[in-house]
Design a protein around this motif. Structure first.
Motif, PDB file in Angstrom:
ATOM      1  N   MET A   1      -3.592 -36.430  -2.719  1.00  0.00           N
ATOM      2  CA  MET A   1      -4.732 -35.722  -2.131  1.00  0.00           C
ATOM      3  C   MET A   1      -5.324 -34.791  -3.183  1.00  0.00           C
ATOM      4  N   LYS A   2      -6.616 -34.931  -3.410  1.00  0.00           N
ATOM      5  CA  LYS A   2      -7.271 -34.197  -4.491  1.00  0.00           C
ATOM      6  C   LYS A   2      -7.564 -32.754  -4.098  1.00  0.00           C
ATOM      7  N   PHE A   3      -7.968 -32.543  -2.841  1.00  0.00           N
ATOM      8  CA  PHE A   3      -8.321 -31.202  -2.379  1.00  0.00           C
ATOM      9  C   PHE A   3      -7.473 -30.829  -1.168  1.00  0.00           C
ATOM     10  N   LYS A   4      -7.362 -29.541  -0.915  1.00  0.00           N
ATOM     11  CA  LYS A   4      -6.624 -29.064   0.252  1.00  0.00           C
ATOM     12  C   LYS A   4      -7.481 -28.060   1.009  1.00  0.00           C
ATOM     13  N   LYS A   5      -7.041 -27.749   2.205  1.00  0.00           N
ATOM     14  CA  LYS A   5      -7.774 -26.814   3.050  1.00  0.00           C
ATOM     15  C   LYS A   5      -7.932 -25.466   2.338  1.00  0.00           C
ATOM     16  N   GLY A   6      -9.156 -24.954   2.333  1.00  0.00           N
ATOM     17  CA  GLY A   6      -9.438 -23.674   1.688  1.00  0.00           C
ATOM     18  C   GLY A   6     -10.019 -23.802   0.293  1.00  0.00           C
ATOM     19  N   ASP A   7      -9.955 -25.008  -0.312  1.00  0.00           N
ATOM     20  CA  ASP A   7     -10.516 -25.209  -1.654  1.00  0.00           C
ATOM     21  C   ASP A   7     -12.036 -25.080  -1.621  1.00  0.00           C
ATOM     22  N   LYS A   8     -12.576 -24.475  -2.664  1.00  0.00           N
ATOM     23  CA  LYS A   8     -14.029 -24.394  -2.811  1.00  0.00           C
ATOM     24  C   LYS A   8     -14.512 -25.624  -3.578  1.00  0.00           C
ATOM     25  N   VAL A   9     -15.514 -26.293  -3.047  1.00  0.00           N
ATOM     26  CA  VAL A   9     -16.008 -27.533  -3.651  1.00  0.00           C
ATOM     27  C   VAL A   9     -17.534 -27.526  -3.673  1.00  0.00           C
ATOM     28  N   GLN A  10     -18.087 -28.510  -4.379  1.00  0.00           N
ATOM     29  CA  GLN A  10     -19.538 -28.699  -4.401  1.00  0.00           C
ATOM     30  C   GLN A  10     -19.850 -30.186  -4.423  1.00  0.00           C
ATOM     31  N   PHE A  11     -21.050 -30.522  -3.963  1.00  0.00           N
ATOM     32  CA  PHE A  11     -21.493 -31.921  -3.966  1.00  0.00           C
ATOM     33  C   PHE A  11     -23.018 -31.939  -3.972  1.00  0.00           C
ATOM     34  N   ILE A  12     -23.578 -33.092  -4.323  1.00  0.00           N
ATOM     35  CA  ILE A  12     -25.033 -33.217  -4.426  1.00  0.00           C
ATOM     36  C   ILE A  12     -25.579 -33.829  -3.140  1.00  0.00           C
ATOM     37  N   ARG A  13     -26.593 -33.189  -2.578  1.00  0.00           N
ATOM     38  CA  ARG A  13     -27.282 -33.718  -1.404  1.00  0.00           C
ATOM     39  C   ARG A  13     -28.784 -33.611  -1.648  1.00  0.00           C
ATOM     40  N   GLU A  14     -29.452 -34.760  -1.602  1.00  0.00           N
ATOM     41  CA  GLU A  14     -30.906 -34.828  -1.783  1.00  0.00           C
ATOM     42  C   GLU A  14     -31.335 -34.111  -3.059  1.00  0.00           C
ATOM     43  N   GLY A  15     -30.561 -34.323  -4.124  1.00  0.00           N
ATOM     44  CA  GLY A  15     -30.939 -33.794  -5.429  1.00  0.00           C
ATOM     45  C   GLY A  15     -30.559 -32.350  -5.674  1.00  0.00           C
ATOM     46  N   SER A  16     -29.920 -31.691  -4.696  1.00  0.00           N
ATOM     47  CA  SER A  16     -29.530 -30.289  -4.860  1.00  0.00           C
ATOM     48  C   SER A  16     -28.019 -30.148  -4.741  1.00  0.00           C
ATOM     49  N   MET A  17     -27.470 -29.192  -5.489  1.00  0.00           N
ATOM     50  CA  MET A  17     -26.037 -28.932  -5.437  1.00  0.00           C
ATOM     51  C   MET A  17     -25.717 -28.034  -4.250  1.00  0.00           C
ATOM     52  N   VAL A  18     -24.787 -28.488  -3.429  1.00  0.00           N
ATOM     53  CA  VAL A  18     -24.382 -27.759  -2.226  1.00  0.00           C
ATOM     54  C   VAL A  18     -22.940 -27.295  -2.394  1.00  0.00           C
ATOM     55  N   GLU A  19     -22.665 -26.063  -2.022  1.00  0.00           N
ATOM     56  CA  GLU A  19     -21.314 -25.514  -2.121  1.00  0.00           C
ATOM     57  C   GLU A  19     -20.713 -25.347  -0.727  1.00  0.00           C
ATOM     58  N   GLY A  20     -19.385 -25.452  -0.658  1.00  0.00           N
ATOM     59  CA  GLY A  20     -18.725 -25.275   0.621  1.00  0.00           C
ATOM     60  C   GLY A  20     -17.224 -25.119   0.453  1.00  0.00           C
TER      61      GLY A  20
END
Length: 205
Positions: A1-20
């Motif tokens: 498993m690459k990530f666990k609960k509580g990890d801060k991540v980012q991903f691209i949605r519609e050309g913009s970087m989203v954090e969560g």
């Protein structure tokens, strides 16, 4: 498993970087899906689309103060990162910490400074201290002199100082007994000789 609960991540949605933040993990072998809390909503995102969020550089409060001051003055990074700029005259004029020159002299700290200037930063948690002064007073009930300790208290809003017999003085109007090195020395450098470290877990809210 690459990530666990509580990890801060980012991903691209519609050309913009989203954090969560990872809120839940679902194993749909061979794929892994993550419920990401984006603040306003939650989204299930495939693991292959997630990127670890690069942590912000953690810098001392006095460095953060210097960055904010130079930005407010309209200066560039090239000016602020030059340790030779931090002359005694400039430090006094801009109310900067005298440690800045030595801190920036270290090449590795220059990288931290540049990253903090460009990308933002988190402030390093500073150690806190009590200023405990031994005092002698006349005890009317015992009819004798008694040695006691009084703790320096400082009001963060009015800049007044006083002394208290308690270390947990948290009055709503801003009084504090747990102080940073800079706060103590700004009141009077002589008080630094009476410092007592606050034990871990005692930090004032």
């Amino acid at each position: 498993m690459k990530f666990k609960k509580g990890d801060k991540v980012q991903f691209i949605r519609e050309g913009s970087m989203v954090e969560g933040v990872v809120k839940e993990v679902k194993d749909c072998s061979p794929d892994m899906w993550y419920l990401i809390d984006e603040g306003c909503k939650d989204s299930w995102i495939f693991e292959g689309h997630l990127i670890p969020l690069t942590p912000l550089p953690v810098i001392p409060q006095f460095v953060a103060d210097a960055i904010d001051t130079f930005k407010d003055e309209g200066d560039s990074l090239a000016v602020a990162i030059d340790y030779e700029v931090y002359t005694n005259e400039l430090v006094k004029e801009l109310s900067l910490d005298r440690k800045m020159r030595g801190w920036l002299w270290e090449a590795s700290n220059q990288e931290f400074f540049a990253r903090a200037w460009l990308d933002g930063y988190e402030v390093e948690k500073e150690p806190l201290y009590y200023v405990r002064l031994p005092l002698t007073y006349w005890d009317e009930d015992k009819a004798e002199l008694e040695d006691v300790y009084r703790h320096l208290t400082w009001n963060i809003t009015s800049d007044e100082t006083d002394f208290s017999g308690r270390t947990d003085w948290r009055k709503a109007d801003g009084w504090r007994t747990r102080l940073t090195e800079k706060q103590i020395k700004d009141i009077d450098e002589a008080y630094w000789g009476f410092k007592v470290p606050v034990e871990e877990g005692e930090e004032e809210e």
